[in-house]
Write a protein that holds these residues in place. Structure first.
Motif, PDB file in Angstrom:
ATOM      1  N   GLU A   1       8.685  11.223 -16.028  1.00  0.00           N
ATOM      2  CA  GLU A   1       8.700  10.121 -15.381  1.00  0.00           C
ATOM      3  C   GLU A   1       7.669   9.273 -15.842  1.00  0.00           C
ATOM      4  N   GLU A   2       6.602   9.751 -16.429  1.00  0.00           N
ATOM      5  CA  GLU A   2       5.547   8.744 -16.709  1.00  0.00           C
ATOM      6  C   GLU A   2       5.406   8.232 -18.175  1.00  0.00           C
ATOM      7  N   LEU A   3       6.260   9.130 -19.059  1.00  0.00           N
ATOM      8  CA  LEU A   3       6.307   8.676 -20.482  1.00  0.00           C
ATOM      9  C   LEU A   3       7.830   8.025 -20.856  1.00  0.00           C
ATOM     10  N   ALA A   4       7.700   7.311 -21.988  1.00  0.00           N
ATOM     11  CA  ALA A   4       8.824   7.040 -22.694  1.00  0.00           C
ATOM     12  C   ALA A   4       9.763   8.039 -22.854  1.00  0.00           C
ATOM     13  N   PRO A   5      11.032   7.708 -22.906  1.00  0.00           N
ATOM     14  CA  PRO A   5      12.100   8.717 -23.175  1.00  0.00           C
ATOM     15  C   PRO A   5      11.886   9.443 -24.612  1.00  0.00           C
ATOM     16  N   HIS A   6      12.149  10.614 -24.575  1.00  0.00           N
ATOM     17  CA  HIS A   6      12.234  11.366 -25.787  1.00  0.00           C
ATOM     18  C   HIS A   6      10.538  11.769 -26.389  1.00  0.00           C
ATOM     19  N   THR A   7       9.564  11.203 -25.578  1.00  0.00           N
ATOM     20  CA  THR A   7       8.181  11.524 -26.174  1.00  0.00           C
ATOM     21  C   THR A   7       7.826  12.928 -25.959  1.00  0.00           C
ATOM     22  N   LEU A   8       8.257  13.819 -24.920  1.00  0.00           N
ATOM     23  CA  LEU A   8       7.742  15.116 -24.833  1.00  0.00           C
ATOM     24  C   LEU A   8       8.252  16.042 -25.931  1.00  0.00           C
TER      25      LEU A   8
ATOM     26  N   GLN B   1       9.257  14.894 -28.943  1.00  0.00           N
ATOM     27  CA  GLN B   1       8.710  14.482 -30.041  1.00  0.00           C
ATOM     28  C   GLN B   1       7.166  15.179 -30.531  1.00  0.00           C
ATOM     29  N   ARG B   2       6.770  15.233 -29.312  1.00  0.00           N
ATOM     30  CA  ARG B   2       5.351  15.856 -29.185  1.00  0.00           C
ATOM     31  C   ARG B   2       5.425  17.349 -29.485  1.00  0.00           C
ATOM     32  N   ALA B   3       6.461  17.954 -28.895  1.00  0.00           N
ATOM     33  CA  ALA B   3       6.690  19.483 -29.157  1.00  0.00           C
ATOM     34  C   ALA B   3       7.082  19.665 -30.380  1.00  0.00           C
ATOM     35  N   GLY B   4       7.841  18.966 -31.004  1.00  0.00           N
ATOM     36  CA  GLY B   4       8.411  19.120 -32.362  1.00  0.00           C
ATOM     37  C   GLY B   4       7.277  18.965 -33.355  1.00  0.00           C
ATOM     38  N   PHE B   5       6.399  17.835 -33.195  1.00  0.00           N
ATOM     39  CA  PHE B   5       5.372  17.613 -34.101  1.00  0.00           C
ATOM     40  C   PHE B   5       4.270  18.959 -34.085  1.00  0.00           C
ATOM     41  N   SER B   6       4.145  19.452 -32.796  1.00  0.00           N
ATOM     42  CA  SER B   6       3.303  20.497 -32.601  1.00  0.00           C
ATOM     43  C   SER B   6       3.775  21.789 -33.499  1.00  0.00           C
ATOM     44  N   VAL B   7       4.850  22.216 -33.140  1.00  0.00           N
ATOM     45  CA  VAL B   7       5.684  23.006 -33.957  1.00  0.00           C
ATOM     46  C   VAL B   7       5.352  23.202 -35.417  1.00  0.00           C
ATOM     47  N   ALA B   8       5.700  21.783 -35.806  1.00  0.00           N
ATOM     48  CA  ALA B   8       5.584  21.742 -37.312  1.00  0.00           C
ATOM     49  C   ALA B   8       4.157  22.033 -37.876  1.00  0.00           C
ATOM     50  N   ARG B   9       3.159  21.450 -37.039  1.00  0.00           N
ATOM     51  CA  ARG B   9       1.725  21.541 -37.357  1.00  0.00           C
ATOM     52  C   ARG B   9       1.240  22.968 -37.473  1.00  0.00           C
TER      53      ARG B   9
ATOM     54  N   ASN C   1      17.378  21.938 -25.536  1.00  0.00           N
ATOM     55  CA  ASN C   1      16.234  21.507 -25.701  1.00  0.00           C
ATOM     56  C   ASN C   1      15.310  22.283 -26.803  1.00  0.00           C
ATOM     57  N   ASN C   2      15.598  23.195 -26.469  1.00  0.00           N
ATOM     58  CA  ASN C   2      14.731  24.533 -27.647  1.00  0.00           C
ATOM     59  C   ASN C   2      15.050  24.285 -28.787  1.00  0.00           C
ATOM     60  N   GLY C   3      16.270  24.213 -29.201  1.00  0.00           N
ATOM     61  CA  GLY C   3      17.098  23.614 -30.301  1.00  0.00           C
ATOM     62  C   GLY C   3      16.553  22.357 -31.180  1.00  0.00           C
ATOM     63  N   GLY C   4      16.510  21.411 -29.915  1.00  0.00           N
ATOM     64  CA  GLY C   4      15.863  20.009 -30.240  1.00  0.00           C
ATOM     65  C   GLY C   4      14.533  20.177 -30.642  1.00  0.00           C
ATOM     66  N   ASP C   5      13.632  20.916 -30.093  1.00  0.00           N
ATOM     67  CA  ASP C   5      12.025  20.965 -30.678  1.00  0.00           C
ATOM     68  C   ASP C   5      12.351  21.441 -32.330  1.00  0.00           C
ATOM     69  N   GLY C   6      13.244  22.410 -32.367  1.00  0.00           N
ATOM     70  CA  GLY C   6      13.586  22.715 -33.823  1.00  0.00           C
ATOM     71  C   GLY C   6      13.759  21.654 -34.664  1.00  0.00           C
ATOM     72  N   PHE C   7      14.696  21.003 -34.277  1.00  0.00           N
ATOM     73  CA  PHE C   7      15.136  19.905 -35.179  1.00  0.00           C
ATOM     74  C   PHE C   7      14.229  18.832 -35.328  1.00  0.00           C
ATOM     75  N   GLU C   8      13.268  18.584 -34.304  1.00  0.00           N
ATOM     76  CA  GLU C   8      12.161  17.635 -34.346  1.00  0.00           C
ATOM     77  C   GLU C   8      10.998  18.343 -35.457  1.00  0.00           C
ATOM     78  N   ALA C   9      10.849  19.490 -35.295  1.00  0.00           N
ATOM     79  CA  ALA C   9      10.029  20.201 -36.304  1.00  0.00           C
ATOM     80  C   ALA C   9      10.482  20.105 -37.798  1.00  0.00           C
ATOM     81  N   ALA C  10      11.699  20.380 -37.886  1.00  0.00           N
ATOM     82  CA  ALA C  10      12.210  20.470 -39.000  1.00  0.00           C
ATOM     83  C   ALA C  10      12.207  18.880 -39.818  1.00  0.00           C
TER      84      ALA C  10
ATOM     85  N   ASP D   1      17.742  14.236 -25.199  1.00  0.00           N
ATOM     86  CA  ASP D   1      16.623  14.358 -26.213  1.00  0.00           C
ATOM     87  C   ASP D   1      16.846  15.233 -27.313  1.00  0.00           C
ATOM     88  N   ALA D   2      17.618  16.209 -27.205  1.00  0.00           N
ATOM     89  CA  ALA D   2      17.899  17.132 -28.226  1.00  0.00           C
ATOM     90  C   ALA D   2      18.869  16.558 -29.335  1.00  0.00           C
TER      91      ALA D   2
END
Length: 520
Positions: free
Chosen positions: A27-34, A36-44, A64-73, A100-101
C-alpha cells in the motif's frame, strides 16, 4: 541482506503475519516494487554463491514465487550469465499469472530470457522458485507432477540449490513437509551430506518453518532480505505486526563462568542440584543417565551436586571418576532448597517419588521417565499444574514422543506442528517447556516461543538429553529464572556440538564428553 547466524535473535513471522506486512508495504510502495526488490535480491545472492557458474537453471512456478524467479532471471541474464528458465505453466482453471508475476515474466521475456521446456543437462546452480509460502505441493493439482520431476533433478544434481523464500514442499509455519513424498529430500540421514550445497533466501520476513522440524535440513544455510520492512529489533517501534515466535541468539543468553563471580563466593553461592533417577534392578541398570545429568550440572557450575539413585539393586556410594558427587537416598534430599532434576533413567521407580517431588521441590526439571509417568497419571498432572499457583518453577524437557504422551497424541502429530505442541504443553501444565529436536522450542505460559538455532546431528546419541537436563538444573541453581535457564541450556547444549563439529570434524561427540565440557 544478511546470513542468519546464532549470534543475534530474530523475529519470525508466520504466513498470516507475513501476508499482513506484505499488504501494508504494498500500500505504501509503487506497484510491482516488492517483487522487483525480491528478484534483484535473489539474483545478487545467486551471483555471490556461484560467481563462476557457467549455467544457472531457474525453475519457476505458477504464482508470485515464480514471479520472483522471472525477475531474478532478468538480472542474471543482463549480468551476462547463461540462464535456462523453466516454467510450470498455469494450473487448471487459471488463465493468467498474478499481476506482479505477469509483469516480471514479461520483463524477462522482453530482455531475451528464453523459457525452456526442460532443465538443462548440466548446471552449476539451480534456483527453486516453484512454490512459496502458503502453497502446497498437491499431487492432484495440475503441474505438481512436473514440479516433482524438477525437484528430483535438483536432488540428484551436485549443483548448489537456492530456494526462494522457502523450499518447495516445506510448510513455512511448521517446518513439516506439505506433500508426503518430499520427505525423500528432507529429514533422512543421507541428506546431511549435501547440506552444504543448500541455501534459502527468506524474503520480507523470516519464517519459523525454516528453523524447526524438517526445515533446517531442507533450507540449508538461510539468508534474509527484509526488502525494506522495519523488522530488525524488538525495540524498533516501526514494527507493523507482532512476530509469532523468535529465533534465539547469543544476544539473549548469558554464559558466565564461576571465575567471574565475587571473590567471597562459596559453594553455597552457586546452589545445589539433586538428580533423582538412574533406576537399577536385577535386569536393568540406568545409573548412567543420572550420572550424566549430574556431571553436566557439576561442570556447568553448580555448587554441590547430589545423586539419588532409584530401584532395588545396590547403588553407588561414590563415583571414583567424579568423587564430587554426593550420593543420597531420595528421602534424605532437602528438596525444598535444592534444584531437583528428576526422571533421567528413572524407569517406573520414579512413580513412587514423584508426588513428593511435585509438592516439595520449588525448582524442578522434569525429564524422560518422569514425564512418561505423569502422562499416565491424571492426579500427577493436577499436581504438576498446581505448582505454578504456588510460585514454584518447573521446566519440562520432552522429546516428541514424550510430548505426544503428555497430550494424548502421536509423535508424528507433534512433529507436524512443533510450535503448537510446545505452546499447548506450556498452557496445559503452566510450565516452561523445552520441546527437544531439530530446532528445539522453548516457551512458557502466555509467552512467545523461541526456536534454538544451535546444535547438529552429533547430539543424536544416547544420554545427550540427560546432559541438557543437568545443564538446566545448574542454571536454575545459579539463580536464573526457569525461562532464562531453558534459553541458556538449550543454546549452550547446541553450541557445544557446533564447536565440536568445527574443531574435531569426523569425531563422535559422546554424552560424557558433552557433559564435561568446560565453558569459557
Amino acid at each position: 541482506m544478511q546470513k542468519i547466524a546464532s549470534l543475534t535473535s530474530h523475529p519470525l513471522y508466520d504466513v498470516a503475519g507475513t501476508r499482513l506486512i506484505e499488504q501494508q508495504m504494498a500500500e505504501e510502495l509503487a506497484p510491482h516494487t516488492l517483487m522487483q526488490r525480491a528478484g534483484f535480491s535473489v539474483a545478487r545472492l545467486a551471483l555471490a554463491l556461484a560467481p563462476h557458474a557457467r549455467c544457472i537453471w531457474i525453475a519457476c512456478g505458477p504464482g508470485n514465487n515464480g514471479g520472483d524467479g522471472f525477475e531474478a532471471a532478468l538480472h542474471l541474464h543482463q549480468w551476462g550469465k547463461s540462464v535456462v528458465l523453466t516454467w510450470t505453466g498455469l494450473p487448471s482453471g487459471k488463465t493468467e499469472l498474478p499481476l506482479d508475476a505477469q509483469a516480471s515474466r514479461q520483463r524477462a521475456l522482453t530482455a531475451g530470457v528464453v523459457v525452456a521446456s526442460k532443465p538443462p543437462p548440466d548446471f552449476d546452480l539451480c534456483i527453486d522458485a516453484l512454490l512459496g509460502i502458503g502453497a502446497v505441493l498437491d499431487p492432484a493439482r495440475l503441474g505438481s507432477a512436473l514440479m516433482q520431476e524438477w525437484l528430483d533433478v535438483m536432488e540428484c544434481s551436485p549443483a548448489l540449490r537456492l530456494s526462494v523464500d522457502v523450499p518447495t514442499g516445506l510448510n513455512a509455519d511448521t517446518g513439516a513437509p506439505s506433500f508426503k513424498t518430499t520427505t525423500k529430500y528432507i529429514a533422512n540421514n543421507a541428506y546431511a551430506a549435501c547440506a552444504n550445497r543448500l541455501f534459502t533466501l527468506s524474503l520480507l520476513t523470516l519464517k519459523p518453518g525454516l528453523f524447526t522440524a524438517s526445515g533446517r535440513d531442507c533450507a540449508g544455510e538461510v539468508w534474509f532480505d527484509h526488502l525494506g520492512a522495519s523488522l530488525a529489533h524488538p525495540a524498533d517501534q516501526a514494527f507493523t505486526t507482532e512476530p509469532c515466535v523468535w529465533l534465539l541468539g547469543a544476544d539473549r543468553t548469558c554464559q558466565t563462568s564461576r571465575a567471574q563471580a565475587a571473590h567471597a563466593s562459596h559453594k553455597g553461592s552457586f546452589g545445589d542440584v539433586a538428580v533423582i533417577g538412574g533406576e537399577s534392578s536385577v535386569s536393568t541398570h540406568m545409573t548412567g543417565a543420572a550420572l550424566l545429568a549430574a556431571s553436566a550440572a557439576l561442570h556447568a557450575g553448580a555448587g554441590r551436586v547430589f545423586v539419588a539413585l532409584l530401584g532395588n539393586a545396590p547403588g553407588l556410594h561414590v563415583d571414583t571418576e567424579q568423587p564430587e558427587f554426593m550420593f543420597r537416598s531420595p528421602d534424605a534430599l532437602d528438596m525444598a532448597n535444592q534444584v531437583i532434576v528428576c526422571g533421567c533413567g528413572g524407569g517406573q521407580s520414579v512413580a513412587s517419588i514423584l508426588p513428593k517431588v511435585l509438592s516439595t521441590a520449588k525448582r524442578l526439571v522434569l525429564d524422560a521417565d518422569a514425564l512418561n509417568v505423569i502422562a499416565a497419571d491424571p492426579q500427577l498432572q493436577i499436581q504438576l499444574k498446581a505448582r505454578h499457583g504456588r510460585g514454584y518453577s518447573t521446566v519440562l524437557t520432552p522429546h516428541p514422543l514424550e510430548a505426544a504422551r503428555l497430550i494424548s497424541s502421536s509423535a508424528a502429530a507433534v512433529q507436524a506442528n512443533r510450535l503448537n505442541t510446545a505452546v499447548q504443553l506450556a498452557e496445559r501444565f503452566s510450565c516452561v517447556v523445552v520441546l527437544k529436536g531439530s530446532g528445539t522450542i522453548v516457551t512458557g505460559p502466555a509467552q512467545l516461543a523461541w526456536i534454538n538455532p544451535t546444535g547438529n546431528a552429533l547430539l543424536s546419541t544416547a544420554g545427550t538429553g540427560d546432559v541438557l537436563a543437568g545443564l538446566m538444573g545448574a542454571y536454575l541453581a545459579r539463580g536464573q529464572s526457569s525461562l532464562e535457564a531453558a534459553h541458556n541450556a538449550v543454546f549452550e547444549h547446541g553450541r557445544r556440538a557446533d564447536t565440536w563439529a568445527a574443531s574435531r570434524p569426523g569425531m563422535a561427540l559422546t554424552a560424557s564428553r558433552l557433559a564435561r565440557w568446560q565453558a569459557v
